[in-house]
Design an enzyme around this catalytic site. Structure first.
Site, PDB file in Angstrom:
ATOM      1  N   ASP A 114       0.854  -1.184   0.000  1.00 59.48           N
ATOM      2  CA  ASP A 114       0.000   0.000   0.000  1.00 59.48           C
ATOM      3  C   ASP A 114       0.890   1.235   0.000  1.00 59.48           C
ATOM      4  O   ASP A 114       1.577   1.517   0.980  1.00 59.48           O
ATOM      5  CB  ASP A 114      -0.910  -0.016   1.233  1.00 59.48           C
ATOM      6  CG  ASP A 114      -1.923   1.119   1.219  1.00 59.48           C
ATOM      7  OD1 ASP A 114      -1.880   1.944   0.280  1.00 59.48           O
ATOM      8  OD2 ASP A 114      -2.751   1.185   2.148  1.00 59.48           O
ATOM      9  N   LYS A 236       2.098  15.781  -7.812  1.00 62.06           N
ATOM     10  CA  LYS A 236       2.683  15.398  -9.099  1.00 62.06           C
ATOM     11  C   LYS A 236       3.931  16.227  -9.410  1.00 62.06           C
ATOM     12  O   LYS A 236       4.922  15.703  -9.939  1.00 62.06           O
ATOM     13  CB  LYS A 236       1.646  15.569 -10.212  1.00 62.06           C
ATOM     14  CG  LYS A 236       0.467  14.607 -10.125  1.00 62.06           C
ATOM     15  CD  LYS A 236       0.923  13.164 -10.314  1.00 62.06           C
ATOM     16  CE  LYS A 236      -0.247  12.206 -10.372  1.00 62.06           C
ATOM     17  NZ  LYS A 236       0.187  10.799 -10.563  1.00 62.06           N
ATOM     18  N   SER A 282     -11.135   8.123 -16.852  1.00 58.33           N
ATOM     19  CA  SER A 282     -10.617   7.220 -15.822  1.00 58.33           C
ATOM     20  C   SER A 282     -11.482   7.278 -14.575  1.00 58.33           C
ATOM     21  O   SER A 282     -12.332   8.169 -14.429  1.00 58.33           O
ATOM     22  CB  SER A 282      -9.182   7.634 -15.471  1.00 58.33           C
ATOM     23  OG  SER A 282      -9.177   8.947 -14.943  1.00 58.33           O
TER      24      SER A 282
END
Length: 414
Positions: A114, A236, A282
């Site tokens: 995870d 990001k 998505s």
């Protein structure tokens, strides 16, 4: 059928073609829609190489979208895949068995890791490295990502979701967990033979251009949560900057070593690549548009917006093309590399980074060092908590046993 229509148009006139007026009225709109769709779907990956005998670690493969398309083609090409997943349950086990059946590839395995749990990441990395001789590794493809609803202005406020370590979930999954995993696996990359093409591929998003950089608090532990959008974009951006520094460190460390023949290593056989797959239909996009509501998902996404989204966005399979390109293109092979910098791939071609911070090596070094330090400090804190919880749990069990013994003694005496 087309020849009959053309013949009728040439010899008898267009008036004899059934529904010609309707076709003529609709044709311009259909042509424009077709041109837009052809543009929005993006190019296809034209490179292909056999992956038999190659071993890859993959995250984000069970998304039923881009990630699943990538591992499907990799498995068909013969790659051995170790798929990292949040939980190994009945669904994931059946999904893995189905992938084996569809591709005829039995070398597909699942491991629990995870990315939103630093301890889980360390356990997996430790088990992977605890092997002699070092395991073969031809690359790692990180496609996992977390995008939370942004909230509807003036109607709803986005809720902060936290990871196991108390970090904001998007920051933990998109940046910190991926950074931690790849940083811990550095010895595995360095241990690969110099003639083995090792590719570290990570997905990013064009929204990174709107992100912020927090040098003092790269884990964003003390940043006020007022916008999930800001946390997503920044996760990001910070990941991309840290990967720039990681590439330099890998090269420097590997160039210190020599091959079995005593030849100086170049380190260029290990490459880091950032891939921007484009805007796709998505699960993340559905979550953002629906704001986490099933009713809004059905009405707004599936009924109202879907025709527009189909026209202007990619499917998961089309988004996978840039990742497959990064995996297979000979441009990233050592003999074809023109420099040792991280490559940025979008629409199956190498492009330039849009933020000036990607040229600031000092900023990248500070961000990498601070992130590494903060993660280590957080790991120690969580280890202390686990130990105290385990101790208190053990004391509770002992107290319960003592109470049961006292009750037995009382009943015997009575």
């Amino acid at each position: 059928m087309p020849l009959n229509i053309l013949g009728t148009a040439l010899f008898e006139g267009t008036d004899q073609i059934p529904y010609y007026s309707t076709i003529r009225a609709v044709a311009p709109y259909a042509a424009v829609a077709g041109a837009i769709k052809y543009w929005s779907r993006g190019p296809s990956n034209t490179w292909e190489r056999k992956l038999h005998g190659k071993v890859y670690l993959v995250t984000g493969a069970t998304s039923q979208s881009m990630g699943t398309s990538v591992v499907l083609q990799m498995a068909q090409l013969g790659a051995q895949l170790i798929i990292l997943t949040r939980e190994i349950d009945q669904w994931s086990t059946e999904w893995c068995e189905d992938l084996r059946d569809r591709t005829g590839n039995e070398l597909i395995f699942m491991e629990k890791c995870d990315l939103a749990d630093l301890w889980d990441v360390r356990k997996f990395a430790t088990s992977w490295l605890d092997n002699s001789p070092p395991r073969r590794l031809d690359g790692i493809i990180c496609m996992s990502g977390e995008m939370q609803p942004w909230g509807i202005p003036r109607l709803s406020v986005p809720k902060r979701r936290s990871s196991h370590d108390g970090l904001e979930l998007q920051m933990a999954t998109n940046f910190i967990g991926v950074f931690h995993l790849i940083n811990l696996l550095q010895p595995s990359f360095k241990a690969q033979p110099p003639d083995r093409d090792v590719r570290i591929i990570l997905t990013t998003c064009w929204l990174q251009v709107m992100g912020d950089i927090n040098l003092d608090d790269p884990l964003w532990q003390d940043v006020k949560f007022d916008s999930s959008f800001k946390f997503f974009c920044s996760s990001k951006l910070q990941l991309g900057l840290c990967m720039m520094e990681l590439q330099r460190r890998l090269l420097q460390e590997m160039q210190k070593g020599k091959t079995q023949d005593g030849v100086q290593r170049t380190g260029l056989n290990v490459s880091v690549t950032m891939v921007q797959p484009g805007t796709m239909r998505s699960p993340s996009l559905r979550r953002v548009i629906s704001n986490g509501s099933i009713i809004v998902l059905i009405v707004l996404y599936c009924v109202i917006l879907y025709p527009i989204l189909w026209l202007f966005t990619k499917s998961g399979n089309r988004g996978a093309q840039s990742i497959l390109y990064a995996l297979m293109t000979p441009e990233l092979e050592e003999i074809n590399l023109k420099d040792d910098k991280v490559k940025y791939i979008s629409d199956c071609s190498i492009v330039k980074f849009s933020r000036k911070e990607f040229d600031d090596e000092e900023l990248q070094r500070k961000l990498f060092d601070t992130t590494e330090k903060k993660i280590f400090e957080l790991e120690k804190q969580m280890a202390i908590k686990r130990k105290s919880a385990k101790t208190s749990g053990g004391k509770g069990k002992e107290a319960g046993k003592n109470q049961k013994k006292k009750k037995k003694k009382v009943t015997k005496s009575s």
